[in-house]
Motif scaffolding. Structure first.
Motif, PDB file in Angstrom:
ATOM      1  N   GLN A   7       0.839  -1.196   0.000  1.00  0.00           N
ATOM      2  CA  GLN A   7       0.000   0.000   0.000  1.00  0.00           C
ATOM      3  C   GLN A   7       0.875   1.248   0.000  1.00  0.00           C
ATOM      4  OE1 GLN A   7      -2.696   0.139   3.253  1.00  0.00           O
ATOM      5  NE2 GLN A   7      -3.804   1.894   2.470  1.00  0.00           N
ATOM      6  N   GLY A   8       0.581   2.167  -0.894  1.00  0.00           N
ATOM      7  CA  GLY A   8       1.325   3.417  -0.971  1.00  0.00           C
ATOM      8  C   GLY A   8       2.532   3.381  -1.899  1.00  0.00           C
ATOM      9  N   GLU A   9       2.907   2.229  -2.392  1.00  0.00           N
ATOM     10  CA  GLU A   9       4.088   2.129  -3.249  1.00  0.00           C
ATOM     11  C   GLU A   9       3.905   2.902  -4.558  1.00  0.00           C
ATOM     12  OE1 GLU A   9       7.846   1.348  -4.601  1.00  0.00           O
ATOM     13  OE2 GLU A   9       7.056   1.074  -2.595  1.00  0.00           O
ATOM     14  N   LEU A  10       2.723   2.799  -5.152  1.00  0.00           N
ATOM     15  CA  LEU A  10       2.477   3.535  -6.404  1.00  0.00           C
ATOM     16  C   LEU A  10       2.525   5.034  -6.165  1.00  0.00           C
ATOM     17  CD1 LEU A  10      -0.344   1.407  -8.067  1.00  0.00           C
ATOM     18  CD2 LEU A  10       2.073   1.548  -8.705  1.00  0.00           C
ATOM     19  N   LEU A  11       2.042   5.475  -5.017  1.00  0.00           N
ATOM     20  CA  LEU A  11       2.083   6.896  -4.691  1.00  0.00           C
ATOM     21  C   LEU A  11       3.528   7.366  -4.524  1.00  0.00           C
ATOM     22  CD1 LEU A  11       0.000   9.095  -4.331  1.00  0.00           C
ATOM     23  CD2 LEU A  11      -0.065   8.571  -1.908  1.00  0.00           C
ATOM     24  N   ARG A  12       4.355   6.570  -3.874  1.00  0.00           N
ATOM     25  CA  ARG A  12       5.782   6.918  -3.722  1.00  0.00           C
ATOM     26  C   ARG A  12       6.465   6.978  -5.083  1.00  0.00           C
ATOM     27  NH1 ARG A  12       5.100   4.132   1.145  1.00  0.00           N
ATOM     28  NH2 ARG A  12       5.387   2.084   0.243  1.00  0.00           N
ATOM     29  N   ARG A  13       6.154   6.039  -5.943  1.00  0.00           N
ATOM     30  CA  ARG A  13       6.742   6.051  -7.285  1.00  0.00           C
ATOM     31  C   ARG A  13       6.286   7.277  -8.073  1.00  0.00           C
ATOM     32  NH1 ARG A  13       6.808  -0.136  -9.593  1.00  0.00           N
ATOM     33  NH2 ARG A  13       8.007  -1.028  -7.872  1.00  0.00           N
ATOM     34  N   ALA A  14       5.028   7.657  -7.894  1.00  0.00           N
ATOM     35  CA  ALA A  14       4.498   8.827  -8.592  1.00  0.00           C
ATOM     36  C   ALA A  14       5.211  10.097  -8.134  1.00  0.00           C
ATOM     37  CB  ALA A  14       2.990   8.947  -8.367  1.00  0.00           C
ATOM     38  N   VAL A  15       5.452  10.234  -6.827  1.00  0.00           N
ATOM     39  CA  VAL A  15       6.161  11.411  -6.309  1.00  0.00           C
ATOM     40  C   VAL A  15       7.564  11.487  -6.906  1.00  0.00           C
ATOM     41  CG1 VAL A  15       7.204  12.424  -4.234  1.00  0.00           C
ATOM     42  CG2 VAL A  15       4.848  11.606  -4.159  1.00  0.00           C
ATOM     43  N   THR A  16       8.250  10.372  -6.939  1.00  0.00           N
ATOM     44  CA  THR A  16       9.599  10.326  -7.513  1.00  0.00           C
ATOM     45  C   THR A  16       9.559  10.689  -8.995  1.00  0.00           C
ATOM     46  OG1 THR A  16      10.241   8.614  -5.932  1.00  0.00           O
ATOM     47  CG2 THR A  16      11.611   8.850  -7.891  1.00  0.00           C
ATOM     48  N   TRP A  17       8.608  10.123  -9.710  1.00  0.00           N
ATOM     49  CA  TRP A  17       8.486  10.384 -11.147  1.00  0.00           C
ATOM     50  C   TRP A  17       8.198  11.857 -11.411  1.00  0.00           C
ATOM     51  CZ3 TRP A  17       4.581  12.057 -14.426  1.00  0.00           C
ATOM     52  CH2 TRP A  17       4.810  11.866 -15.787  1.00  0.00           C
ATOM     53  N   ILE A  18       7.291  12.442 -10.641  1.00  0.00           N
ATOM     54  CA  ILE A  18       6.945  13.852 -10.820  1.00  0.00           C
ATOM     55  C   ILE A  18       8.162  14.733 -10.575  1.00  0.00           C
ATOM     56  CG2 ILE A  18       5.591  15.777  -9.880  1.00  0.00           C
ATOM     57  CD1 ILE A  18       3.317  13.677  -9.417  1.00  0.00           C
ATOM     58  N   ASP A  19       8.903  14.458  -9.506  1.00  0.00           N
ATOM     59  CA  ASP A  19      10.121  15.230  -9.226  1.00  0.00           C
ATOM     60  C   ASP A  19      11.115  15.149 -10.388  1.00  0.00           C
ATOM     61  OD1 ASP A  19       9.804  16.602  -6.837  1.00  0.00           O
ATOM     62  OD2 ASP A  19      10.512  14.931  -5.615  1.00  0.00           O
ATOM     63  N   GLU A  20      11.314  13.934 -10.908  1.00  0.00           N
ATOM     64  CA  GLU A  20      12.251  13.749 -12.019  1.00  0.00           C
ATOM     65  C   GLU A  20      11.782  14.500 -13.259  1.00  0.00           C
ATOM     66  OE1 GLU A  20      12.392   9.516 -12.452  1.00  0.00           O
ATOM     67  OE2 GLU A  20      13.779   9.264 -10.766  1.00  0.00           O
ATOM     68  N   VAL A  29       3.458  21.420 -12.353  1.00  0.00           N
ATOM     69  CA  VAL A  29       3.158  20.288 -11.467  1.00  0.00           C
ATOM     70  C   VAL A  29       1.773  19.711 -11.752  1.00  0.00           C
ATOM     71  CG1 VAL A  29       2.844  19.602  -9.061  1.00  0.00           C
ATOM     72  CG2 VAL A  29       4.695  21.118  -9.671  1.00  0.00           C
ATOM     73  N   GLY A  30       0.797  20.569 -12.003  1.00  0.00           N
ATOM     74  CA  GLY A  30      -0.562  20.083 -12.257  1.00  0.00           C
ATOM     75  C   GLY A  30      -0.634  19.122 -13.431  1.00  0.00           C
ATOM     76  N   ALA A  31       0.061  19.450 -14.498  1.00  0.00           N
ATOM     77  CA  ALA A  31       0.075  18.575 -15.675  1.00  0.00           C
ATOM     78  C   ALA A  31       0.782  17.258 -15.369  1.00  0.00           C
ATOM     79  CB  ALA A  31       0.757  19.275 -16.849  1.00  0.00           C
ATOM     80  N   LEU A  32       1.846  17.340 -14.579  1.00  0.00           N
ATOM     81  CA  LEU A  32       2.577  16.122 -14.225  1.00  0.00           C
ATOM     82  C   LEU A  32       1.767  15.232 -13.286  1.00  0.00           C
ATOM     83  CD1 LEU A  32       6.145  17.606 -13.792  1.00  0.00           C
ATOM     84  CD2 LEU A  32       5.329  16.148 -15.648  1.00  0.00           C
ATOM     85  N   ILE A  33       0.996  15.848 -12.398  1.00  0.00           N
ATOM     86  CA  ILE A  33       0.140  15.058 -11.508  1.00  0.00           C
ATOM     87  C   ILE A  33      -0.910  14.319 -12.324  1.00  0.00           C
ATOM     88  CG2 ILE A  33      -1.636  15.213  -9.706  1.00  0.00           C
ATOM     89  CD1 ILE A  33       0.109  17.449  -8.439  1.00  0.00           C
ATOM     90  N   ASP A  34      -1.502  14.990 -13.295  1.00  0.00           N
ATOM     91  CA  ASP A  34      -2.484  14.335 -14.162  1.00  0.00           C
ATOM     92  C   ASP A  34      -1.855  13.160 -14.911  1.00  0.00           C
ATOM     93  OD1 ASP A  34      -4.413  16.133 -13.343  1.00  0.00           O
ATOM     94  OD2 ASP A  34      -4.227  17.407 -15.126  1.00  0.00           O
ATOM     95  N   ALA A  35      -0.661  13.368 -15.434  1.00  0.00           N
ATOM     96  CA  ALA A  35       0.030  12.305 -16.166  1.00  0.00           C
ATOM     97  C   ALA A  35       0.392  11.152 -15.237  1.00  0.00           C
ATOM     98  CB  ALA A  35       1.278  12.859 -16.838  1.00  0.00           C
ATOM     99  N   ALA A  36       0.849  11.474 -14.035  1.00  0.00           N
ATOM    100  CA  ALA A  36       1.221  10.437 -13.065  1.00  0.00           C
ATOM    101  C   ALA A  36      -0.002   9.638 -12.634  1.00  0.00           C
ATOM    102  CB  ALA A  36       1.902  11.059 -11.853  1.00  0.00           C
ATOM    103  N   ALA A  37      -1.133  10.311 -12.479  1.00  0.00           N
ATOM    104  CA  ALA A  37      -2.356   9.611 -12.087  1.00  0.00           C
ATOM    105  C   ALA A  37      -2.732   8.558 -13.127  1.00  0.00           C
ATOM    106  CB  ALA A  37      -3.494  10.610 -11.898  1.00  0.00           C
ATOM    107  N   MET A  38      -2.549   8.903 -14.397  1.00  0.00           N
ATOM    108  CA  MET A  38      -2.846   7.940 -15.462  1.00  0.00           C
ATOM    109  C   MET A  38      -1.794   6.834 -15.509  1.00  0.00           C
ATOM    110  SD  MET A  38      -5.648   8.874 -16.893  1.00  0.00           S
ATOM    111  CE  MET A  38      -5.642   8.094 -18.493  1.00  0.00           C
TER     112      MET A  38
END
Length: 62
Positions: A7-20, A29-38
């Motif tokens: 639980q939470g692993e995908l969220l951690r990966r998304a945070v790392t991906w967004i930062d990168e 950031v908003g556009a990256l959050i949308d992309a990460a959610a998908m």
């Protein structure tokens, strides 16, 4: 076959991906959050958390 993730692993990966991606592309950031959610199949609740998380990180502290 799908891999079971803790639980939470995908969220951690998304945070790392967004930062990168912010560093590499400079996209908002908003556009990256949308992309990460998908990309990471995040729930709307997770996307809302990410918005708050990155907003808090960007606000200057007194």
């Amino acid at each position: 076959m799908a891999t079971i993730m803790p639980q939470g692993e995908l969220l951690r990966r998304a945070v790392t991906w967004i930062d990168e991606q912010r560093q590499l592309t400079g996209k908002p950031v908003g556009a990256l959050i949308d992309a990460a959610a998908m990309q990471f199949n995040l729930s709307p609740k997770d996307a809302t958390f990410l918005s708050g998380f990155f907003k808090e990180r960007e606000e200057p502290r007194p």
